[in-house]
Scaffold this motif. Structure first.
Motif, PDB file in Angstrom:
ATOM      1  N   LYS A   1      29.496  52.346  44.611  1.00  0.00           N
ATOM      2  CA  LYS A   1      29.017  53.717  44.773  1.00  0.00           C
ATOM      3  C   LYS A   1      29.105  54.499  43.472  1.00  0.00           C
ATOM      4  N   THR A   2      30.157  54.225  42.700  1.00  0.00           N
ATOM      5  CA  THR A   2      30.304  54.910  41.414  1.00  0.00           C
ATOM      6  C   THR A   2      29.201  54.466  40.455  1.00  0.00           C
TER       7      THR A   2
ATOM      8  N   GLU B   1      26.228  53.380  41.312  1.00  0.00           N
ATOM      9  CA  GLU B   1      24.990  53.993  41.787  1.00  0.00           C
ATOM     10  C   GLU B   1      24.883  55.437  41.310  1.00  0.00           C
ATOM     11  N   ALA B   2      25.999  56.139  41.317  1.00  0.00           N
ATOM     12  CA  ALA B   2      25.997  57.530  40.866  1.00  0.00           C
ATOM     13  C   ALA B   2      25.684  57.614  39.374  1.00  0.00           C
ATOM     14  N   TYR B   3      26.291  56.720  38.593  1.00  0.00           N
ATOM     15  CA  TYR B   3      26.014  56.711  37.159  1.00  0.00           C
ATOM     16  C   TYR B   3      24.554  56.363  36.886  1.00  0.00           C
TER      17      TYR B   3
ATOM     18  N   ARG C   1      21.968  56.861  38.852  1.00  0.00           N
ATOM     19  CA  ARG C   1      21.153  58.037  39.184  1.00  0.00           C
ATOM     20  C   ARG C   1      21.231  59.079  38.082  1.00  0.00           C
TER      21      ARG C   1
END
Length: 214
Positions: free
Chosen positions: A180-181, A183-185, A187
């Protein structure tokens, strides 16, 4: 080296086959549609397939679809896709899929026997060939400032691993981050580079191009 040629234009197909034969290749099949190409590949697998993107019945992506099927079912066979125009979205799909032994070339390059032969040999050896016109159309997007300057150090780390052709899962394992981290980076990278999803663009590839061209 054995080659199968697929193009619905008879004159182009026969001319291309003749050029390849003159270059020392053995042309094992000459067909005009995707199903015929797939049947020939199953019956007598060549080393390389040279296929037009647009073929019957709809003249949209039949050739590209056949190329994908061949790559999935016969990964050892090189696939060189030909197009009459610069269609970056199709070329980018080859990169996005992590394809090896694949290429996208404009039909106008066929007149250069040396360039054509080189492309065939490169995909046969497992290389990735993208027409220079496609690359030029992407890197020609000039900006007044370098958008990479806006990335944080961690976003740069993520983009650096992405440039190696790694998936989000691989990035997660390399940088010891949760999925999830990552994916956030990712994005965040897309947003800061101004890469909005569109029909002709692949954000992941464009992000890597931006990184490599810094």
């Amino acid at each position: 080296m054995r080659i199968a040629v697929a193009d619905d234009a008879v004159l182009f197909r026969e001319g291309l086959s003749r050029l390849l034969a003159e270059a020392g290749f053995e042309v094992t099949a000459r067909v005009g549609d995707g199903p015929s190409l797939l049947a020939q590949v199953r019956a007598d697998p060549p080393d390389v397939v040279v296929v037009d993107i647009r073929m019957p019945p709809t003249h949209t992506t039949e050739g590209l679809d056949a190329a994908r099927a061949i790559h999935d079912d016969h990964p050892a066979i090189g696939v060189l896709v030909l197009s009459a125009h610069v269609e970056a979205a199709y070329a980018l799909q080859l990169i996005e899929d992590g394809a090896v032994g694949a290429g996208y070339l404009l039909k106008e390059r066929v007149s250069d026997l040396g360039e054509l032969s080189d492309a065939v040999r490169r995909v046969a050896a497992g290389g990735l060939v993208i027409d220079p016109s496609v690359v030029a159309s992407l890197v020609a997007r000039k900006r007044l400032r370098n958008p990479l300057d806006d990335l944080t150090d961690r976003e740069r780390d993520v983009l650096s691993v992405m440039a190696e052709g790694r998936s989000n899962q691989a990035i997660s394992e390399r940088l010891h981050l949760s999925p999830k981290t990552v994916e956030a980076y990712v994005r965040g990278v897309f947003t800061k580079l101004g890469l909005q999803q569109g029909a002709d663009d692949n954000r992941r590839v464009l992000a890597v191009l931006a990184f490599l061209g810094r």
